[in-house]
Design an enzyme around this catalytic site. Structure first.
Site, PDB file in Angstrom:
ATOM      1  CG  PHE A 140      60.973 107.305  50.752  1.00 50.97           C
ATOM      2  CD1 PHE A 140      61.084 108.321  51.378  1.00 50.97           C
ATOM      3  CD2 PHE A 140      61.574 106.745  49.861  1.00 50.97           C
ATOM      4  CE1 PHE A 140      62.285 109.120  51.256  1.00 50.97           C
ATOM      5  CE2 PHE A 140      62.741 107.902  49.176  1.00 50.97           C
ATOM      6  CZ  PHE A 140      63.097 108.840  50.036  1.00 50.97           C
ATOM      7  CG  ASP A 225      58.729 104.275  43.884  1.00 51.79           C
ATOM      8  OD1 ASP A 225      59.662 103.596  43.189  1.00 51.79           O
ATOM      9  OD2 ASP A 225      58.723 105.096  44.496  1.00 51.79           O
ATOM     10  CE  LYS A 254      66.927 103.596  46.416  1.00 51.78           C
ATOM     11  NZ  LYS A 254      65.654 103.965  46.963  1.00 51.78           N
TER      12      LYS A 254
HETATM   13  C1  LIG Z   1      64.931 105.117  47.099  1.00 49.73           C
HETATM   14  C2  LIG Z   1      63.676 105.418  46.250  1.00 49.73           C
HETATM   15  C3  LIG Z   1      63.127 106.740  45.800  1.00 49.73           C
HETATM   16  C4  LIG Z   1      63.975 107.770  45.461  1.00 49.73           C
HETATM   17  O1  LIG Z   1      64.979 107.536  44.771  1.00 49.73           O
HETATM   18  P1  LIG Z   1      66.392 108.414  44.824  1.00 49.73           P
HETATM   19  O2  LIG Z   1      67.361 107.923  43.712  1.00 49.73           O
HETATM   20  O3  LIG Z   1      67.142 108.510  45.949  1.00 49.73           O
HETATM   21  O4  LIG Z   1      65.868 109.843  44.555  1.00 49.73           O
HETATM   22  C5  LIG Z   1      61.858 106.597  45.391  1.00 49.73           C
HETATM   23  N1  LIG Z   1      60.952 105.585  45.514  1.00 49.73           N
HETATM   24  C6  LIG Z   1      61.391 104.441  46.310  1.00 49.73           C
HETATM   25  C7  LIG Z   1      60.403 103.554  46.656  1.00 49.73           C
HETATM   26  C8  LIG Z   1      62.659 104.474  46.838  1.00 49.73           C
HETATM   27  O5  LIG Z   1      62.973 103.228  47.610  1.00 49.73           O
END
Ligand SMILES: *Cc1c(COP(=O)(O)O)cnc(C)c1O
Length: 410
Positions: A140, A225, A254
């Site tokens: 994700f 990520d 985040k």
């Molecule tokens: C939440 C998340 C994203 C996307 O972030 P947004 O601010 O919602 O675009 C990407 N990678 C990971 C691992 C996430 O948890």
């Protein structure tokens, strides 16, 4: 207005791209939130780790108000007096020489993908237009068309094609599959050190080290990520730190703003971020002074208040207590720091039902993948607050025969 009035309004006027729990929140402080009826809940989701510093952290709030009164936005057409300080502080804290600020996590991932491709053409010497990027099954990384194009979740992709070419999928946690998928055109491997939305999935130990070695050997960028796992969530600054692995590129989002504002960033080696020149990438709000001031304070409180150590300490306590619950519904409890997944047995029914019952007990959390309860409270949580929540989680997990007749889907 009561809870149902808000729900009705939202259903009528807002797109239905989420299925939230039916709780309407209006106030938050630390690990606690209150709904419009005055009920108090403990937040065991933290906005998917955007609230590592807790709700309404007073120092971040003060920094935000101060900057908002002075100068919230300049655009990057002009310089501002906050961005350089954020860049310096974030680089010093993270051990990277350069950063590039964006807003949402998905935008920062897109930025990392653009950087990796351009690095592939300009530095590695891949023929123009031929770059390949390897991603993991169950990933994700956000919701843009390019990103959902390499998702392996049907619902994320369904109806949104055609997708961006140039992406290859390998199983998560399988280093030899990664090595086998690399070609002379491979520019990057994009990976979550722990898959969050995928179900709090941990790779085998040493996997990240093997990935690092493979990427180095084949001159492929390791892009981590850490949007959900970074900034202390797992009890280290980065989740990759658990294996002393230093990726070439790390993506943060985040908690970079302590939940106040969308702030994301790409951190990378100079050779990678230096592929960008004036005009070839940008964002009107990226690196704005309000975002930079909020991010600076969010990073400071994380360190000053020992939140990363607290995540390690309280995470071990939470994991230990959850593992001792003898519930017929639970298949596995796994976690690191304050990122914990409780995997339910298939016959337990949809995990959402458990989230609804937990909400009624005063614990807010969210299921993922239909079978996993994700527990990720703010990193400011105390041992007593964990015990308070675990008592309620235990009560729900010990309820008999829950899933049989009540299973619901999203
Ligand atoms: C939440 C998340 C994203 C996307 O972030 P947004 O601010 O919602 O675009 C990407 N990678 C990971 C691992 C996430 O948890």
């Amino acid at each position: 207005m009561r809870t149902q009035d808000y729900i009705d309004l939202e259903k009528r006027y807002n797109a239905h791209n989420y299925a939230p729990l039916d709780v309407v929140l209006e106030r938050g402080q630390g690990v606690w939130v209150w709904d419009v009826e005055g009920n108090r809940y403990i937040d065991f989701l933290s906005a998917y780790s955007a609230l590592n510093q807790g709700h309404a952290h007073p120092r971040i709030l003060a920094a935000m108000v101060e900057q908002a009164q002075k100068l919230p936005l300049t655009s990057r057409a002009f310089r501002n007096s906050q961005l350089p300080l954020l860049a310096k502080e974030l680089c010093e804290l993270s051990g990277y020489p350069m950063m590039l600020p964006m807003n949402s996590g998905a935008e920062a991932i897109e930025t990392a993908l653009k950087a990796a491709r351009k690095w592939g053409y300009r530095v590695k010497g891949v023929p123009e237009g031929a770059a390949e990027i390897i991603t993991c099954a169950g990933n994700f990384h956000g919701r843009t068309i390019t990103i959902v194009g390499f998702s392996t979740v049907h619902a994320y992709r369904d109806g949104f094609g055609p997708f961006t070419p140039g992406f290859v999928t390998v199983p998560f946690g399988d280093a030899s599959a990664l090595e086998a998928a690399i070609t002379p055109r491979t520019v990057a491997f994009l990976i979550e050190p722990i898959q969050g939305e995928g179900g709090i999935v941990f790779p085998p130990s040493n996997y990240l080290r093997d990935v690092r070695d493979i990427c180095t050997r084949h001159n492929v960028l390791m892009v981590a990520d850490e949007i959900q796992t970074g900034l202390g969530r797992t009890g280290q600054f980065f989740a990759c730190d658990w294996e002393q692995v230093h990726p070439d590129v790390v993506v943060l989002g985040k908690a970079l703003s302590g939940g106040f504002y969308p702030v994301s960033a790409v951190l990378a080696e100079r050779e990678v971020l230096e592929v960008f020149g004036p005009g070839d990438h940008g964002s009107t709000f990226g690196g704005n002074p309000l975002a930079a001031a909020v991010a600076r304070e969010s990073l400071s409180v994380l360190v000053d208040e020992g939140m990363i150590e607290n995540a390690r300490l309280q995470g071990a306590h939470l994991l230990g207590r959850l593992k001792r619950i003898e519930s017929d519904h639970v298949a596995e409890v796994r976690g690191r720091g304050l990122l914990v997944g409780v995997e339910l047995k298939p016959e337990a029914g949809h995990a959402r039902r458990f989230c609804e019952l937990l909400k009624d007990e005063g614990v807010l959390c969210k299921d993922t993948q239909g079978t996993v309860l994700r527990f990720a409270p703010p990193l400011v949580i105390t041992r007593d607050e964990i015990d308070w929540a675990v008592e309620r989680i235990e009560k729900v997990l010990l309820m008999p025969g829950l899933g049989d007749s009540h299973a619901t889907t999203q």
